[in-house]
Design a protein around this motif. Structure first.
Motif, mmCIF file in Angstrom:
data_model
loop_
_atom_site.group_PDB
_atom_site.id
_atom_site.type_symbol
_atom_site.label_atom_id
_atom_site.label_comp_id
_atom_site.label_asym_id
_atom_site.label_seq_id
_atom_site.Cartn_x
_atom_site.Cartn_y
_atom_site.Cartn_z
ATOM 1 N N SER A 10 44.364 20.089 2.455
ATOM 2 C CA SER A 10 45.907 20.489 2.712
ATOM 3 C C SER A 10 46.763 19.285 2.714
ATOM 4 O O SER A 10 47.676 18.892 2.250
ATOM 5 N N ARG A 122 49.864 22.513 2.850
ATOM 6 C CA ARG A 122 49.703 23.964 2.519
ATOM 7 C C ARG A 122 49.695 23.884 1.326
ATOM 8 O O ARG A 122 50.327 23.494 0.257
ATOM 9 N N ARG A 124 49.023 25.042 -1.898
ATOM 10 C CA ARG A 124 49.546 26.373 -2.871
ATOM 11 C C ARG A 124 47.992 27.329 -3.689
ATOM 12 O O ARG A 124 48.147 27.691 -3.846
ATOM 13 N N GLU A 125 47.325 26.056 -4.998
ATOM 14 C CA GLU A 125 46.815 26.312 -5.293
ATOM 15 C C GLU A 125 46.710 24.995 -5.800
ATOM 16 O O GLU A 125 46.847 23.959 -5.669
ATOM 17 N N HIS A 128 48.281 21.729 -6.786
ATOM 18 C CA HIS A 128 49.913 21.400 -5.774
ATOM 19 C C HIS A 128 49.476 21.999 -4.226
ATOM 20 O O HIS A 128 49.216 22.666 -3.470
ATOM 21 N N ASP A 130 52.082 22.085 -1.285
ATOM 22 C CA ASP A 130 53.774 22.193 -0.206
ATOM 23 C C ASP A 130 54.143 21.537 1.020
ATOM 24 O O ASP A 130 52.521 21.024 2.463
ATOM 25 N N THR A 132 55.582 21.455 3.830
ATOM 26 C CA THR A 132 56.287 22.753 4.930
ATOM 27 C C THR A 132 57.150 21.858 5.815
ATOM 28 O O THR A 132 57.609 22.632 6.540
ATOM 29 N N GLN A 257 45.424 29.406 9.432
ATOM 30 C CA GLN A 257 45.136 29.366 7.697
ATOM 31 C C GLN A 257 43.041 30.036 7.720
ATOM 32 O O GLN A 257 43.494 30.262 6.864
#
Length: 301
Positions: A10, A122, A124-125, A128, A130, A132, A257
């Motif tokens: 991430s 983060r 996401r998949e 991808h 993010d 934050t 997480q």
């Protein structure tokens, strides 16, 4: 600048993605994530929105670049250092939690920089990530000695700082990171285990009933820092926790997480490091010891 991001999860993906808009970036990470990026590019969403196409690889050996940013979990640092020793770099910069720089210095023969990051990230998949919350990257020469002066490392730190700023990443370059490393450890020791155990976002750490626990963890860390020769006051450590928790209020800490995903956490590299060094310097750290035990004993929901 040629930049390798070793450990593109991430945080590594976010920092690498931001840098890739301006620099020649190679991400080293897990196969599913790397395949997705190779096929469709890396999408950055949230507080920063962009799509970039960095180079990708899952092969960790024989890499080269001007600088390698190490973003693997603290427990994987020795393996990372061994792999990086097969490559060629001018500078290594740790953007990890815990005191990992010693491991990198022992294995690698180039200047090592210590860095902290307050951006929220983060994954996401695959493909991808993010953002934050925007933040700051702080970096400088690694040393345990607050009075040490390494001209070569300082020059490399300035160059890496300029590269980050050119990519619109707010960056603070310090002459010495000894105090910053302990301040970062105090922040992580206060926020990460508390959010992981309470299953809350970072902002909740500043509220009752969690704030007294976080505050005690930070103060104990500062006490160990002072015993080791670094001038970090209780007030400075506590205020740093409050500032970071407020600026990343909506973030889910990396430890939360990890606990939710059933992964190994970095508790030993954070609170465990406070416990270990507290014992070394004769400083009692009961809050950090308890938090370490609770996170090690927690189960994902």
């Amino acid at each position: 600048m040629e930049i390798v991001v070793f450990g593109a999860g991430s945080l590594g993906s976010l920092v690498g993605g931001l840098l890739a808009g301006t620099h020649d970036v190679t991400l080293v990470g897990r196969s599913a994530h790397m395949r997705a990026i190779e096929a469709d590019g890396l999408t950055v969403g949230g507080a920063v929105e962009t799509t970039v196409r960095p180079r990708t690889t899952t092969d960790s050996e024989g890499l080269s670049g001007d600088v390698v940013l190490v973003t693997v979990k603290a427990g994987d640092t020795a393996t990372a250092a061994e792999a990086l020793s097969t490559g060629s770099f001018n500078t290594v910069c740790s953007l990890q939690n815990g005191f990992t720089e010693e491991t990198l210095v022992a294995e690698l023969s180039v200047p090592v920089l210590a860095g902290t990051v307050t951006y929220g990230a983060r994954l996401r998949e695959p493909g991808h990530v993010d953002c934050t919350g925007r933040g700051t990257v702080t970096l400088g020469p690694y040393t345990e000695d607050s009075a040490a002066d390494d001209a070569a490392a300082a020059e490399r730190a300035a160059a890496v700082g300029e590269a980050f700023r050119a990519a619109d990443i707010e960056t603070d370059v310090r002459e010495n990171m000894a105090k910053q490393r302990w301040e970062k450890l105090a922040v992580n020791a206060a926020i990460n285990p508390v959010t992981a155990l309470a299953r809350v976002e970072n902002g909740a750490v500043c509220e009752e009933p969690l704030w007294p626990v976080a505050r005690r963890a930070a103060r104990e860390t500062a006490a160990v820092a002072r015993a080791s020769g670094v001038d970090l006051s209780d007030d400075t450590a506590v205020e740093a926790v409050r500032t970071v928790a407020a600026s990343t209020a909506a973030n889910r800490s990396s430890m939360l997480q990890d606990v939710d995903a059933g992964r190994v956490t970095e508790i030993e590299a954070i609170n465990g490091a406070v416990v270990e060094r507290g014992a070394q310097y004769g400083v009692d750290v009961p809050t950090n010891r308890l938090l370490t035990a609770l996170v090690n004993g927690s189960k994902p929901r």
